[in-house]
Design a protein around this motif. Structure first.
Motif, PDB file in Angstrom:
ATOM      1  N   LEU A 168       1.011  -1.034  -0.019  1.00  0.00           N
ATOM      2  CA  LEU A 168       0.195  -0.228  -0.329  1.00  0.00           C
ATOM      3  C   LEU A 168       0.873   0.866   0.010  1.00  0.00           C
ATOM      4  O   LEU A 168       0.409   2.447  -0.148  1.00  0.00           O
ATOM      5  N   LEU A 169       2.023   1.435   0.837  1.00  0.00           N
ATOM      6  CA  LEU A 169       3.027   2.396   0.875  1.00  0.00           C
ATOM      7  C   LEU A 169       3.098   2.622  -0.648  1.00  0.00           C
ATOM      8  O   LEU A 169       3.337   3.628  -0.644  1.00  0.00           O
ATOM      9  N   ALA A 170       4.070   1.196  -0.897  1.00  0.00           N
ATOM     10  CA  ALA A 170       4.852   1.479  -2.497  1.00  0.00           C
ATOM     11  C   ALA A 170       3.608   2.048  -3.456  1.00  0.00           C
ATOM     12  O   ALA A 170       3.527   2.898  -4.426  1.00  0.00           O
ATOM     13  N   HIS A 171       2.183   1.146  -3.877  1.00  0.00           N
ATOM     14  CA  HIS A 171       1.256   2.067  -4.659  1.00  0.00           C
ATOM     15  C   HIS A 171       1.183   3.264  -4.316  1.00  0.00           C
ATOM     16  O   HIS A 171       0.281   4.323  -5.516  1.00  0.00           O
ATOM     17  N   ARG A 230       2.419  -8.847  -7.733  1.00  0.00           N
ATOM     18  CA  ARG A 230       3.315  -8.348  -7.478  1.00  0.00           C
ATOM     19  C   ARG A 230       4.756  -8.256  -8.271  1.00  0.00           C
ATOM     20  O   ARG A 230       5.261  -7.338  -9.098  1.00  0.00           O
ATOM     21  N   ARG A 231       4.829  -9.547  -9.089  1.00  0.00           N
ATOM     22  CA  ARG A 231       6.141  -9.585  -9.951  1.00  0.00           C
ATOM     23  C   ARG A 231       5.888  -8.431 -10.840  1.00  0.00           C
ATOM     24  O   ARG A 231       6.886  -7.648 -11.991  1.00  0.00           O
ATOM     25  N   THR A 232       4.884  -8.774 -11.886  1.00  0.00           N
ATOM     26  CA  THR A 232       4.587  -8.551 -13.167  1.00  0.00           C
ATOM     27  C   THR A 232       3.868  -6.733 -12.863  1.00  0.00           C
ATOM     28  O   THR A 232       4.816  -5.937 -13.547  1.00  0.00           O
ATOM     29  N   ALA A 233       3.394  -6.077 -11.495  1.00  0.00           N
ATOM     30  CA  ALA A 233       3.595  -4.683 -11.285  1.00  0.00           C
ATOM     31  C   ALA A 233       5.180  -4.187 -11.033  1.00  0.00           C
ATOM     32  O   ALA A 233       5.555  -3.008 -11.596  1.00  0.00           O
ATOM     33  N   VAL A 234       6.374  -5.322 -10.703  1.00  0.00           N
ATOM     34  CA  VAL A 234       7.512  -4.458 -10.743  1.00  0.00           C
ATOM     35  C   VAL A 234       8.025  -4.858 -11.825  1.00  0.00           C
ATOM     36  O   VAL A 234       8.955  -3.577 -12.640  1.00  0.00           O
ATOM     37  N   LEU A 235       7.836  -4.784 -12.776  1.00  0.00           N
ATOM     38  CA  LEU A 235       8.204  -5.494 -14.360  1.00  0.00           C
ATOM     39  C   LEU A 235       7.896  -4.065 -14.737  1.00  0.00           C
ATOM     40  O   LEU A 235       9.070  -3.383 -15.737  1.00  0.00           O
ATOM     41  N   ALA A 236       6.934  -3.735 -14.896  1.00  0.00           N
ATOM     42  CA  ALA A 236       5.985  -2.599 -15.536  1.00  0.00           C
ATOM     43  C   ALA A 236       6.506  -1.391 -15.124  1.00  0.00           C
ATOM     44  O   ALA A 236       6.718  -0.262 -15.845  1.00  0.00           O
ATOM     45  N   LEU A 237       6.532  -1.363 -13.505  1.00  0.00           N
ATOM     46  CA  LEU A 237       7.219  -0.267 -13.014  1.00  0.00           C
ATOM     47  C   LEU A 237       8.827   0.280 -13.532  1.00  0.00           C
ATOM     48  O   LEU A 237       9.279   1.410 -13.893  1.00  0.00           O
ATOM     49  N   VAL A 238       9.837  -0.736 -13.697  1.00  0.00           N
ATOM     50  CA  VAL A 238      10.776  -0.448 -13.620  1.00  0.00           C
ATOM     51  C   VAL A 238      10.972  -0.195 -15.730  1.00  0.00           C
ATOM     52  O   VAL A 238      11.636   0.461 -16.225  1.00  0.00           O
ATOM     53  N   LEU A 290       8.944   1.717  -6.625  1.00  0.00           N
ATOM     54  CA  LEU A 290       9.769   0.397  -6.966  1.00  0.00           C
ATOM     55  C   LEU A 290      10.092  -0.217  -6.070  1.00  0.00           C
ATOM     56  O   LEU A 290      10.195  -1.514  -5.522  1.00  0.00           O
ATOM     57  N   ILE A 291      11.075   0.876  -5.172  1.00  0.00           N
ATOM     58  CA  ILE A 291      11.212   0.008  -4.247  1.00  0.00           C
ATOM     59  C   ILE A 291      10.856  -0.779  -3.626  1.00  0.00           C
ATOM     60  O   ILE A 291      11.531  -1.918  -2.415  1.00  0.00           O
ATOM     61  N   LEU A 292      10.236  -0.035  -2.719  1.00  0.00           N
ATOM     62  CA  LEU A 292       9.268  -0.392  -1.755  1.00  0.00           C
ATOM     63  C   LEU A 292       8.363  -1.810  -1.939  1.00  0.00           C
ATOM     64  O   LEU A 292       8.302  -2.431  -1.524  1.00  0.00           O
ATOM     65  N   GLY A 345       9.066  -7.972  -0.449  1.00  0.00           N
ATOM     66  CA  GLY A 345       8.686  -9.435  -1.127  1.00  0.00           C
ATOM     67  C   GLY A 345       7.436 -10.111  -0.500  1.00  0.00           C
ATOM     68  O   GLY A 345       6.676 -10.066  -1.059  1.00  0.00           O
ATOM     69  N   GLY A 346       7.903 -11.247   0.506  1.00  0.00           N
ATOM     70  CA  GLY A 346       6.528 -12.884   0.570  1.00  0.00           C
ATOM     71  C   GLY A 346       6.685 -13.351  -0.607  1.00  0.00           C
ATOM     72  O   GLY A 346       7.538 -13.015  -0.924  1.00  0.00           O
ATOM     73  N   LYS A 347       5.950 -14.119  -0.674  1.00  0.00           N
ATOM     74  CA  LYS A 347       4.925 -14.828  -1.062  1.00  0.00           C
ATOM     75  C   LYS A 347       4.525 -14.421  -2.837  1.00  0.00           C
ATOM     76  O   LYS A 347       3.243 -13.978  -1.889  1.00  0.00           O
TER      77      LYS A 347
END
Length: 436
Positions: free
Chosen positions: A261-264, A321-329, A425-427, A432-434
């Protein structure tokens, strides 16, 4: 869309009642994105902001600053009220009455933009209409998002969210093309519209309102709602407040959801600021005419819709989560390019990559929230999702406004969004987590 097994969740408790079928109800739900996206595309991002800055205010830099304060203020109101309204809706059970009320508010305020004439005297009226319409849009979206886990299996959340977002961009594309071809470009606009009074541009307000009303209705007819509870208003508010307090206590005990939520909160602020100032930036910095701004928006919508649609499968494959990280990069790199390039051809290239990654970031964030939220508190958690997307929504536009004013540069003002994207992106990576 194929028929899949769907879950209808009761208004409270953990029991789940399963039903078969659902292709029609899922399409009707997704069609709401098609219905409301023209508001963000024409009114918030491309056409009306450029008209507001150049024709109503008469100064692109000053117009960008005023626009930033207006969007930021309405975002703050959404941030404060969304979790409470969501908790009250969870208590009452039903979502659609909330969606209907806020949709009507957005439609009426948007239609009234027809009366925002090209004069500095129209500034207060235009700002008020846009702020009120934005409130209706954002609140309605919150409750519509909360319906997502009720109508599709968990292993298909990413696809439905991505397909709906792609459909939304297609709706924005369709209305942009309609506005360009039918109203803006013709030397003699239809229906006797007066170019001297910019009526060929002001017509986008009624156009978006009519579109929203027509295509929103299938949601209310075909998509099932949760069963309602007969509660007095006071009792619903008290129980909603109690639910909200308990939810916040539970939230503090975890790690993944608070960090998400903080990252978002951060990257959504960057995205919202980009949407709010995109049209003003390309028109002022690169000298694009209104028609060129619309064409630019059409291209970005094509790329965004394609990205959201394709990344829907990626979401269900590697996790939200991985999809959002990839797109944010990808989005961060494209944003750096957009505020660095000096020529129009390279701006078009940067814009296409911006569009390609914007859709997946938004769709994957929605599906991640749906995966993480408890079944009996989805509206409240999506209220927190809206809060995280709006609690600092005033910061991005205000920062852009302040830097633009201080530096006298649209380019430097818009470059501030990159910091929000990188921090988010960093947050998000740190959550992490599953993966889900």
């Amino acid at each position: 869309m194929s028929r899949v097994r769907t879950a209808l969740l009761p208004s409270s408790g953990s029991a789940v009642r399963q039903q078969h079928g659902g292709g029609g109800r899922q399409f009707a739900w997704a069609l709401f994105d098609w219905a409301n996206s023209p508001f963000t595309t024409l009114i918030i991002t491309f056409v009306f902001p450029a008209y507001f800055a150049t024709a109503i205010v008469g100064d692109e830099v000053r117009g960008q600053a005023i626009w930033g304060y207006a969007i930021g203020t309405s975002g703050l109101v959404v941030a404060v009220l969304s979790p409470l309204l969501g908790a009250i809706a969870d208590v009452g059970g039903r979502r659609k009455p909330w969606i209907m009320g806020f949709t009507a508010l957005c439609i009426v305020a948007t239609a009234l933009l027809w009366f925002a004439s090209p004069s500095v005297a129209s500034v207060p009226f235009a700002v008020a209409c846009v702020a009120i319409a934005n409130l209706g849009f954002e609140f309605g979206t919150t409750f519509n998002n909360a319906m997502l886990p009720d109508i599709v299996r968990k292993d298909r959340l990413g696809r439905l969210s991505g397909w709906a977002w792609g459909l939304g961009y297609a709706g924005g594309l369709a209305t942009l093309a309609l506005a360009l071809v039918v109203f803006v470009q013709p030397a003699i606009p239809p229906f006797g519209l007066d170019r001297e009074q910019a009526e060929q541009v002001r017509i986008v307000g009624p156009l978006v309102a009519i579109w929203f009303g027509i295509f929103a209705w299938p949601l209310f007819v075909f998509t099932p709602d949760r069963p309602g509870r007969s509660l007095a208003v006071g009792a619903a508010i008290r129980e909603g407040l109690r639910t909200l307090r308990n939810m916040l206590k539970d939230l503090r005990a975890g790690r993944q959801l608070p960090l998400f939520l903080l990252a978002h909160m951060l990257y959504a602020d960057g995205l919202a600021t980009l949407f709010a100032f995109g049209g003003i930036y390309v028109s002022g910095t690169f000298g694009m005419s209104l028609a060129e701004v619309i064409v630019f928006g059409v291209v970005l919508n094509v790329a965004a819709g394609l990205g959201a649609f394709l990344f829907g499968w990626v979401d269900d494959w590697i996790g939200s989560r991985r999809t959002a990280v990839l797109a944010l990069v990808g989005l961060t790199l494209a944003s750096v390019a957009a505020v660095s390039v000096q020529t129009r051809p390279w701006l078009w290239v940067a814009g296409c990559f911006l569009g390609l990654f914007v859709g997946p970031v938004q769709a994957a964030s929605r599906s991640l929230m749906a995966r993480l939220s408890p079944p009996d508190q989805q509206a409240a958690y999506f209220g927190l999702f809206a809060l995280s997307g709006k609690s600092t929504a005033f910061v991005g536009p205000v920062v852009v406004a302040v830097v633009t004013d201080a530096a006298g540069s649209q380019r430097l003002g818009l470059a501030t969004i990159i910091a929000f994207l990188i921090a988010g992106l960093i947050l998000l990576q740190a959550s992490g987590g599953k993966d889900v």
